[in-house]
Design a protein around this motif. Structure first.
Motif, PDB file in Angstrom:
ATOM      1  N   ASP A 120       0.757  -1.555   0.196  1.00 57.46           N
ATOM      2  CA  ASP A 120       0.096  -0.126  -0.065  1.00 57.46           C
ATOM      3  C   ASP A 120       1.020   1.161  -0.062  1.00 57.46           C
ATOM      4  OD1 ASP A 120      -2.021  -1.696   0.055  1.00 57.46           O
ATOM      5  OD2 ASP A 120      -3.119  -1.615   2.226  1.00 57.46           O
ATOM      6  N   ALA A 121       1.851   1.389   0.590  1.00 55.53           N
ATOM      7  CA  ALA A 121       2.511   2.013   0.881  1.00 55.53           C
ATOM      8  C   ALA A 121       2.976   3.321  -0.157  1.00 55.53           C
ATOM      9  CB  ALA A 121       3.651   2.669   2.324  1.00 55.53           C
TER      10      ALA A 121
ATOM     11  N   THR B 194       6.923   0.599  11.479  1.00 56.70           N
ATOM     12  CA  THR B 194       7.353   0.188  12.626  1.00 56.70           C
ATOM     13  C   THR B 194       7.228   0.193  13.773  1.00 56.70           C
ATOM     14  OG1 THR B 194       9.378  -0.615  11.294  1.00 56.70           O
ATOM     15  CG2 THR B 194       9.612  -0.898  13.148  1.00 56.70           C
ATOM     16  N   ARG B 195       7.090   2.358  13.683  1.00 61.84           N
ATOM     17  CA  ARG B 195       6.791   2.704  14.934  1.00 61.84           C
ATOM     18  C   ARG B 195       5.050   2.668  15.843  1.00 61.84           C
ATOM     19  NH1 ARG B 195       8.782   8.363  15.236  1.00 61.84           N
ATOM     20  NH2 ARG B 195      11.447   8.235  15.001  1.00 61.84           N
ATOM     21  N   LEU B 196       4.125   2.470  14.457  1.00 64.74           N
ATOM     22  CA  LEU B 196       3.297   2.614  14.779  1.00 64.74           C
ATOM     23  C   LEU B 196       1.263   1.836  14.705  1.00 64.74           C
ATOM     24  CD1 LEU B 196       2.451   5.666  12.923  1.00 64.74           C
ATOM     25  CD2 LEU B 196       2.333   6.029  14.762  1.00 64.74           C
ATOM     26  N   THR B 197       2.111   0.726  14.192  1.00 73.07           N
ATOM     27  CA  THR B 197       1.713  -0.125  13.391  1.00 73.07           C
ATOM     28  C   THR B 197       0.944  -1.141  15.270  1.00 73.07           C
ATOM     29  OG1 THR B 197       2.146  -0.692  11.431  1.00 73.07           O
ATOM     30  CG2 THR B 197       0.971  -2.782  12.417  1.00 73.07           C
TER      31      THR B 197
ATOM     32  N   VAL C 117      -8.114  -3.132   9.611  1.00 73.95           N
ATOM     33  CA  VAL C 117      -8.683  -2.135  10.305  1.00 73.95           C
ATOM     34  C   VAL C 117      -6.962  -1.608   9.926  1.00 73.95           C
ATOM     35  CG1 VAL C 117      -8.616  -0.494  12.779  1.00 73.95           C
ATOM     36  CG2 VAL C 117     -10.472  -2.409  11.821  1.00 73.95           C
ATOM     37  N   VAL C 118      -5.831  -2.168  11.258  1.00 68.00           N
ATOM     38  CA  VAL C 118      -4.861  -1.367  10.438  1.00 68.00           C
ATOM     39  C   VAL C 118      -4.847  -0.897   9.339  1.00 68.00           C
ATOM     40  CG1 VAL C 118      -2.373  -1.911  10.810  1.00 68.00           C
ATOM     41  CG2 VAL C 118      -4.131  -2.343  13.031  1.00 68.00           C
ATOM     42  N   GLN C 119      -4.479  -1.714   8.013  1.00 66.42           N
ATOM     43  CA  GLN C 119      -4.491  -1.437   6.798  1.00 66.42           C
ATOM     44  C   GLN C 119      -4.917  -0.591   6.281  1.00 66.42           C
ATOM     45  OE1 GLN C 119      -4.747  -4.984   4.162  1.00 66.42           O
ATOM     46  NE2 GLN C 119      -3.366  -4.108   2.474  1.00 66.42           N
ATOM     47  N   ASP C 120      -6.457  -0.260   6.983  1.00 63.26           N
ATOM     48  CA  ASP C 120      -7.111   0.563   5.641  1.00 63.26           C
ATOM     49  C   ASP C 120      -6.533   2.288   7.042  1.00 63.26           C
ATOM     50  OD1 ASP C 120      -8.745  -1.298   4.565  1.00 63.26           O
ATOM     51  OD2 ASP C 120     -10.807  -1.275   6.538  1.00 63.26           O
ATOM     52  N   ALA C 121      -6.664   1.584   8.250  1.00 61.38           N
ATOM     53  CA  ALA C 121      -5.931   3.111   8.795  1.00 61.38           C
ATOM     54  C   ALA C 121      -4.959   3.213   7.879  1.00 61.38           C
ATOM     55  CB  ALA C 121      -5.749   2.911  10.906  1.00 61.38           C
TER      56      ALA C 121
ATOM     57  N   LYS D  29      -7.779   7.552  16.345  1.00 60.53           N
ATOM     58  CA  LYS D  29      -9.081   8.093  15.919  1.00 60.53           C
ATOM     59  C   LYS D  29      -9.848   7.922  14.677  1.00 60.53           C
ATOM     60  CE  LYS D  29      -9.140  12.495  16.083  1.00 60.53           C
ATOM     61  NZ  LYS D  29      -9.547  14.331  16.590  1.00 60.53           N
ATOM     62  N   VAL D  30      -8.426   7.262  13.463  1.00 62.88           N
ATOM     63  CA  VAL D  30      -9.106   6.567  12.520  1.00 62.88           C
ATOM     64  C   VAL D  30      -9.446   5.068  12.713  1.00 62.88           C
ATOM     65  CG1 VAL D  30      -8.487   6.306  10.090  1.00 62.88           C
ATOM     66  CG2 VAL D  30      -7.905   8.841  11.195  1.00 62.88           C
ATOM     67  N   ALA D  31      -8.382   4.244  13.279  1.00 64.02           N
ATOM     68  CA  ALA D  31      -8.530   3.383  13.390  1.00 64.02           C
ATOM     69  C   ALA D  31      -9.994   3.092  14.491  1.00 64.02           C
ATOM     70  CB  ALA D  31      -7.394   2.614  14.118  1.00 64.02           C
ATOM     71  N   LEU D  32      -9.856   4.030  15.409  1.00 64.43           N
ATOM     72  CA  LEU D  32     -11.478   3.746  16.561  1.00 64.43           C
ATOM     73  C   LEU D  32     -12.207   4.201  15.846  1.00 64.43           C
ATOM     74  CD1 LEU D  32     -12.078   3.377  19.519  1.00 64.43           C
ATOM     75  CD2 LEU D  32     -12.091   5.662  19.730  1.00 64.43           C
ATOM     76  N   ASN D  33     -12.202   5.216  14.815  1.00 69.17           N
ATOM     77  CA  ASN D  33     -14.013   5.200  13.515  1.00 69.17           C
ATOM     78  C   ASN D  33     -14.122   3.902  13.117  1.00 69.17           C
ATOM     79  OD1 ASN D  33     -14.252   7.820  14.790  1.00 69.17           O
ATOM     80  ND2 ASN D  33     -13.430   8.519  13.254  1.00 69.17           N
TER      81      ASN D  33
END
Lengths: 126, 195
Positions: free
Chosen positions: A38-39, B34-37, B57-61, B85-89
């Motif tokens: 995706d990236a 690496t940091r966020l996932t 969800v993670v991929q979509d976010a 926020k995006v992932a929570l929604n």
């Protein structure tokens, strides 16, 4: 011993939360590969001159990685090939698309291979 | 100058990395992933109780993050807060969809969850907590996960959940009390009787 408490104490709850924090979720190899594709696909195009510079940097990076850590050369190659395989799908495309070529020539595969050796093995079919 | 993977400065902000990605530096994407996932995946799993859905969800976010990268304004928000926020929604959308199709909102052990046979107390505690979290209301579960597991501050949680700080405090406190009550009968299993 029978416990008469009807709820856990704050300290006990803190220990439960700590246990959860201490076991972070590890993204699966499949997820990392999907996100990498995706990236690469969604990265804004760069201007030609910058792209040429990036390509030069890429070659330099590849040489440096191979030179400094020879044992990394093969897994990085596998990761690159694997990521490209993910990118172009089930192999129905006999030649690399522009986007797949872009992924191949990007630093992302190197970075992922360095950060996640397990992903490299997965992509290499091991 | 090209940075090696191991050259990437850890003090670069997520926002800087996102802008670098938008400018053509693909290695910045790897650093961001690496940091966020792990954190976003953890939150999503604890809310959805389904590993596969959480990964989707993670991929979509992250797709939304890559798309917004060229227009990112670092002064407006932190990348991590935006992504939470995006992932929570996205999680909320999936929870609503489950109800629409009549799926229970209860606990469903993830397929790849390690078994109790591993015999680790920490794993017992994590599993018990995850099961108890599923018994909370959606909003309580979200507040508890963000506050007590992800360790975010109440104002940031309020931003992510789009509610007041007071509401966050109330939801997380009530959720924590509910968990403490729900887990009381497992005190011995959880290793709290030997102190």
């Amino acid at each position: 011993m029978t416990d008469t408490h009807d709820s856990l104490e704050d300290l006990e709850m803190a220990q439960l939360f700590q246990a959860a924090r201490a076991q972070p979720m590890v993204p699966s190899q499949d997820l990392m590969a999907r996100m990498a594709a995706d990236a690469a696909a969604l990265q804004p195009p760069v201007v030609t001159s910058a792209a040429q510079g990036a390509d030069a940097d890429h070659l330099s990076l590849w040489d440096r990685v191979s030179g400094w850590i020879p044992q990394m050369a093969w897994p990085v190659g596998l990761a690159t090939a694997g990521l490209t395989g993910v990118w172009i799908g089930s192999g129905t495309v006999p030649v690399l698309s522009d986007q797949a070529q872009s992924l191949l020539s990007s630093d992302l595969a190197y970075e992922l291979a360095f950060r996640m050796p397990s992903l490299t093995a997965y992509l290499g079919g091991q | 100058m090209t940075k090696m993977p191991f050259d990437r400065s850890s003090d670069q902000s997520d926002g800087d990395l996102l802008l670098q990605y938008a400018a053509g530096d693909t290695s910045a994407a790897a650093e961001l992933m690496t940091r966020l996932t792990p954190a976003i995946l953890g939150m999503s799993f604890r809310i959805l109780n389904d590993r596969a859905e959480a990964e989707d969800v993670v991929q979509d976010a992250m797709i939304r993050l890559w798309r917004i990268a060229p227009d990112w304004e670092p002064e407006r928000a932190q990348v991590s807060t935006w992504l939470y926020k995006v992932a929570l929604n996205l999680c909320r959308d999936r929870l609503r969809a489950r109800r629409t199709v009549g799926m229970p909102d209860g606990f469903d052990v993830a397929d790849d969850a390690p078994s109790a046979a591993q015999g680790m107390l920490a794993k017992e505690r994590t599993d018990a907590l995850q099961a108890a979290l599923a018994g909370l209301s959606d909003r309580q579960r979200q507040a508890v996960v963000l506050r007590h597991i992800e360790g975010l501050a109440n104002p940031e949680i309020a931003d992510i959940m789009a509610i007041s700080v007071e509401a966050v405090e109330s939801l997380s406190a009530r959720g924590k009390r509910a968990l403490a009550t729900a887990l009381a009968d497992q005190r011995e299993t959880l290793g709290f009787t030997d102190d």
